[in-house]
Design a protein around this motif. Structure first.
Motif, PDB file in Angstrom:
ATOM      1  N   PRO A  12      34.539   0.623 -23.798  1.00  0.00           N
ATOM      2  CA  PRO A  12      35.307   0.942 -22.603  1.00  0.00           C
ATOM      3  C   PRO A  12      35.653   2.418 -22.542  1.00  0.00           C
ATOM      4  CG  PRO A  12      36.671  -0.182 -24.232  1.00  0.00           C
ATOM      5  CD  PRO A  12      35.266  -0.262 -24.727  1.00  0.00           C
ATOM      6  N   ASP A  13      35.570   2.987 -21.354  1.00  0.00           N
ATOM      7  CA  ASP A  13      35.893   4.390 -21.145  1.00  0.00           C
ATOM      8  C   ASP A  13      37.287   4.457 -20.550  1.00  0.00           C
ATOM      9  OD1 ASP A  13      35.613   7.056 -21.143  1.00  0.00           O
ATOM     10  OD2 ASP A  13      34.153   7.176 -19.504  1.00  0.00           O
ATOM     11  N   GLU A  17      37.609   6.492 -14.180  1.00  0.00           N
ATOM     12  CA  GLU A  17      37.026   5.590 -13.206  1.00  0.00           C
ATOM     13  C   GLU A  17      35.544   5.379 -13.542  1.00  0.00           C
ATOM     14  OE1 GLU A  17      38.400   3.947 -10.719  1.00  0.00           O
ATOM     15  OE2 GLU A  17      40.396   4.701 -11.236  1.00  0.00           O
ATOM     16  N   PRO A  18      35.038   4.165 -13.376  1.00  0.00           N
ATOM     17  CA  PRO A  18      33.615   3.929 -13.645  1.00  0.00           C
ATOM     18  C   PRO A  18      32.732   4.719 -12.683  1.00  0.00           C
ATOM     19  CG  PRO A  18      34.613   2.037 -12.549  1.00  0.00           C
ATOM     20  CD  PRO A  18      35.739   2.947 -12.935  1.00  0.00           C
ATOM     21  N   ILE A  19      31.573   5.120 -13.160  1.00  0.00           N
ATOM     22  CA  ILE A  19      30.619   5.857 -12.330  1.00  0.00           C
ATOM     23  C   ILE A  19      29.956   4.893 -11.355  1.00  0.00           C
ATOM     24  CG2 ILE A  19      28.553   7.281 -12.338  1.00  0.00           C
ATOM     25  CD1 ILE A  19      30.920   8.631 -13.629  1.00  0.00           C
ATOM     26  N   ALA A 212      27.819  15.145 -16.312  1.00  0.00           N
ATOM     27  CA  ALA A 212      28.683  14.712 -15.215  1.00  0.00           C
ATOM     28  C   ALA A 212      28.867  13.198 -15.216  1.00  0.00           C
ATOM     29  CB  ALA A 212      28.102  15.167 -13.871  1.00  0.00           C
ATOM     30  N   ILE A 213      28.059  12.486 -16.002  1.00  0.00           N
ATOM     31  CA  ILE A 213      28.166  11.020 -16.090  1.00  0.00           C
ATOM     32  C   ILE A 213      28.320  10.609 -17.556  1.00  0.00           C
ATOM     33  CG2 ILE A 213      26.996  10.439 -13.927  1.00  0.00           C
ATOM     34  CD1 ILE A 213      24.393  10.189 -15.554  1.00  0.00           C
ATOM     35  N   PRO A 214      29.328  11.111 -18.249  1.00  0.00           N
ATOM     36  CA  PRO A 214      29.459  10.856 -19.695  1.00  0.00           C
ATOM     37  C   PRO A 214      29.567   9.382 -20.058  1.00  0.00           C
ATOM     38  CG  PRO A 214      31.525  11.682 -18.798  1.00  0.00           C
ATOM     39  CD  PRO A 214      30.489  11.852 -17.727  1.00  0.00           C
ATOM     40  N   GLY A 215      30.228   8.592 -19.228  1.00  0.00           N
ATOM     41  CA  GLY A 215      30.385   7.176 -19.541  1.00  0.00           C
ATOM     42  C   GLY A 215      29.093   6.401 -19.489  1.00  0.00           C
ATOM     43  N   GLU A 216      28.075   6.946 -18.820  1.00  0.00           N
ATOM     44  CA  GLU A 216      26.789   6.267 -18.699  1.00  0.00           C
ATOM     45  C   GLU A 216      25.833   6.645 -19.818  1.00  0.00           C
ATOM     46  OE1 GLU A 216      25.950   3.917 -16.209  1.00  0.00           O
ATOM     47  OE2 GLU A 216      28.126   4.084 -16.085  1.00  0.00           O
ATOM     48  N   LEU A 217      25.988   7.827 -20.385  1.00  0.00           N
ATOM     49  CA  LEU A 217      25.021   8.332 -21.351  1.00  0.00           C
ATOM     50  C   LEU A 217      24.916   7.462 -22.590  1.00  0.00           C
ATOM     51  CD1 LEU A 217      25.740  12.172 -21.119  1.00  0.00           C
ATOM     52  CD2 LEU A 217      23.920  10.865 -20.015  1.00  0.00           C
TER      53      LEU A 217
END
Length: 265
Positions: A12-13, A17-19, A212-217
């Protein structure tokens, strides 16, 4: 098109907010545009220093290769370079592995490989390449209109901006400039040879665009656990990370084959 794949575990991030799919597509479009000239330069015979071979893009032997064999070439030749650059943060061991740039570099290398594979299979549409990257790297099945940016155009017209009012960041000139900025030495039609250093700089620039999308990487395909374990050790961690990135590239290629097969179905 909906393609089944194994679920990806992600931590969990908290506090963020989720991307959204729209945000992800907005980040991937400039990356894919920049990847075009980079892959094009790598395909040009003799242009990329250190990658000489009889079977290189543009040669007669290359034309005789099946698409899957061309994919193997990209993994074995270009993959060696991109995996090496992506593994460099491993010199710092576990502390460096916690930095976002490690995943960003890995995702950037994998994204370039996917764009090269797409080219070999005749997938040249911007939206389709964005969808390929989103599915393989981030477990997202993007809507075609959203992937290519048409959804944003509809929202602009609904907001009153209309087709005749284009913001600077949405103009074609701005899109081209951003792609050239990321592609760096690979942008344009220059015929000078591209060095390993130039490739490394470009990979780092493209990697920074993905932060710019750290939670997705963290969802991207990875190497084996024992390889990543070695990557957590100082100094020798680079070796572990290199092996892990190479294994991950093979997984990316395998997953892209599934997506491409489903697209043809």
């Amino acid at each position: 098109m909906t393609t089944e794949r194994a679920p990806v575990k992600r931590s969990p991030d908290r506090g963020k907010e989720p991307i959204s799919d729209r945000q992800l597509a907005a980040v991937l479009r400039p990356f894919v545009r920049a990847a075009g000239p980079v892959v094009g330069a790598m395909r040009a015979p003799g242009r990329l220093g250190g990658l000489g071979s009889v079977k290189v893009p543009g040669s007669a032997a290359w034309q005789a290769l099946a698409p899957q064999d061309r994919t193997i070439w990209w993994i074995n030749r270009v993959g060696r370079l991109t995996a090496l650059v992506a593994a460099i943060p491993g010199l710092g061991g576990v502390l460096a592995d916690r930095l976002p740039i490690q995943d960003a570099l890995g995702a950037s290398a994998q994204g370039l490989l996917l764009c090269a594979i797409a080219e070999e299979h005749g997938v040249r549409d911007l939206g389709e390449r964005v969808r390929l990257l989103a599915w393989v790297l981030f477990d997202r099945d993007l809507d075609p209109a959203l992937a290519v940016g048409k959804d944003d155009e509809v929202r602009e017209r609904a907001s009153g901006r209309g087709p005749g009012i284009v913001s600077p960041e949405d103009s074609q000139a701005s899109k081209k400039a951003r792609a050239e900025e990321l592609a760096g030495e690979f942008a344009g039609n220059t015929k000078r040879r591209m060095t390993v250093l130039a490739c490394s700089r470009t990979l780092w620039r493209m990697a920074r665009s993905l932060t710019a999308i750290p939670g997705e990487l963290e969802k991207r395909p990875r190497g084996y656990f024992f390889q990543r374990g070695i990557g957590m050790l100082p100094i020798v961690g680079m070796v572990g990370n290199y092996l892990a990135e190479r294994s991950a590239l093979k997984r990316v290629a395998s997953m892209s084959a599934k997506w491409l097969a489903s697209r043809r179905a």
